[in-house]
Design a protein around this motif. Structure first.
Motif, PDB file in Angstrom:
ATOM      1  N   VAL A  34       0.845  -1.191   0.000  1.00  0.00           N
ATOM      2  CA  VAL A  34       0.000   0.000   0.000  1.00  0.00           C
ATOM      3  C   VAL A  34       0.881   1.241   0.000  1.00  0.00           C
ATOM      4  O   VAL A  34       2.068   1.178   0.308  1.00  0.00           O
ATOM      5  N   SER A  36       0.527   5.837   0.638  1.00  0.00           N
ATOM      6  CA  SER A  36      -0.263   6.852   1.342  1.00  0.00           C
ATOM      7  C   SER A  36      -1.065   7.755   0.421  1.00  0.00           C
ATOM      8  O   SER A  36      -1.602   8.762   0.876  1.00  0.00           O
ATOM      9  N   ASP A  49      -1.373  -0.365  -3.678  1.00  0.00           N
ATOM     10  CA  ASP A  49      -2.726   0.174  -3.612  1.00  0.00           C
ATOM     11  C   ASP A  49      -2.758   1.383  -2.685  1.00  0.00           C
ATOM     12  O   ASP A  49      -2.155   1.367  -1.609  1.00  0.00           O
ATOM     13  N   VAL A  51      -4.193   3.902   0.058  1.00  0.00           N
ATOM     14  CA  VAL A  51      -5.090   3.875   1.219  1.00  0.00           C
ATOM     15  C   VAL A  51      -5.491   5.283   1.643  1.00  0.00           C
ATOM     16  O   VAL A  51      -6.346   5.438   2.513  1.00  0.00           O
ATOM     17  N   LEU A  54      -6.892   6.695   5.210  1.00  0.00           N
ATOM     18  CA  LEU A  54      -7.212   5.546   6.067  1.00  0.00           C
ATOM     19  C   LEU A  54      -5.966   4.990   6.734  1.00  0.00           C
ATOM     20  O   LEU A  54      -6.045   4.338   7.766  1.00  0.00           O
ATOM     21  N   GLY A  55      -4.806   5.205   6.141  1.00  0.00           N
ATOM     22  CA  GLY A  55      -3.562   4.659   6.673  1.00  0.00           C
ATOM     23  C   GLY A  55      -2.807   5.660   7.513  1.00  0.00           C
ATOM     24  O   GLY A  55      -2.859   6.864   7.276  1.00  0.00           O
ATOM     25  N   LEU A  75      -4.653   0.991   9.889  1.00  0.00           N
ATOM     26  CA  LEU A  75      -5.686   1.241   8.887  1.00  0.00           C
ATOM     27  C   LEU A  75      -6.995   1.451   9.643  1.00  0.00           C
ATOM     28  O   LEU A  75      -7.423   0.577  10.395  1.00  0.00           O
ATOM     29  N   VAL A  78     -11.756   0.591   8.399  1.00  0.00           N
ATOM     30  CA  VAL A  78     -11.574  -0.332   7.285  1.00  0.00           C
ATOM     31  C   VAL A  78     -12.866  -1.096   7.024  1.00  0.00           C
ATOM     32  O   VAL A  78     -13.671  -1.287   7.937  1.00  0.00           O
TER      33      VAL A  78
END
Length: 185
Positions: A34, A36, A49, A51, A54-55, A75, A78
C-alpha cells in the motif's frame, strides 16, 4: 540516517513535490503493498494500492545508539472484508515489513527512486471490530533480536537438535567428573 539520491534531493526542493510513503508487508498469504495516496502506484515491477487518509504510520525514530525501534501501522476505518482477512491471517509474526519514502511530481508520478525509510519484522496485530473497525500492526526493527535471551544449552542433546550428527558436545558430561592433571615444570 536516510540518504537521498541527488535526483531525490533536487526533487525535494521543488515546491510541487509531494512526499508519500510506500509499505510492503510480507504476509504468509502473500505480499500486502500500500501507499499513502489514492489509486494504484507502480514501482519496481509491483503495484501498490492507495489507502489515502485511512492509513497511518507512527513516528519513525532514528537513534544514535544501538537499540530496537518500533513502528506501528494503522488502517482505520476499514471495510469488514479487511477485518475478516486480518483476523484470518496467521502467518505474519517475524515476517518482513518495509517502508520507503518517495516524492511525487506535479503530475502524480514518482519524481525519483523511492528511498528506504525503515525495515524490520512484524510483531503483533490488533484488530478492533465494531462501529469503527481498525487494524493496527506493530513492527520491530531487527535489533530486537539483540534484546531477546538466547535459550540455548551447551549439551549434546541441544547440539543434536540444531546440528544432527555433530559430535562436538558428546564427551562434555564425562568431563564434569574427570580429574585432569597438568605436568609440573
Amino acid at each position: 540516517m536516510t540518504r537521498l539520491s541527488p535526483q531525490a534531493a533536487a526533487s525535494a526542493a521543488s515546491p510541487e513535490a509531494a512526499p508519500v510513503i510506500l509499505c510492503e508487508l510480507d504476509f504468509a498469504s502473500g505480499p500486502f503493498r500500500v501507499w499513502s495516496g489514492l489509486g494504484p502506484l507502480a514501482w519496481a515491477g509491483t503495484s501498490f494500492d492507495g489507502v489515502g487518509t485511512l492509513g497511518a504510520v507512527s513516528e519513525i525514530e532514528e537513534t544514535a545508539e544501538l537499540r530496537a525501534v518500533r513502528v506501528t501501522l494503522v488502517l482505520s476505518p476499514v471495510p469488514q472484508d479487511v477485518v475478516d482477512i486480518a483476523l484470518a491471517e496467521q502467518g505474519y509474526r517475524l515476517r518482513q515489513a518495509r517502508l520507503w519514502g518517495a516524492l511525487l511530481d506535479a503530475h502524480g508520478a514518482l519524481a525519483a527512486e523511492p528511498f528506504p525509510l525503515w525495515a524490520g519484522l512484524m510483531d503483533t496485530m490488533e484488530v478492533v471490530d465494531g462501529a469503527e473497525p481498525r487494524v493496527s500492526l506493530a513492527c520491530e526493527s531487527r535489533l530486537v533480536d539483540l534484546e531477546r535471551a538466547e535459550v540455548r544449552r551447551y549439551t549434546d542433546a541441544d547440539q543434536q537438535a540444531e546440528f544432527p550428527g555433530d559430535r562436538f558436545f558428546e564427551f562434555v558430561p564425562a568431563l564434569q567428573e574427570a580429574e585432569i592433571r597438568l605436568p609440573s615444570t
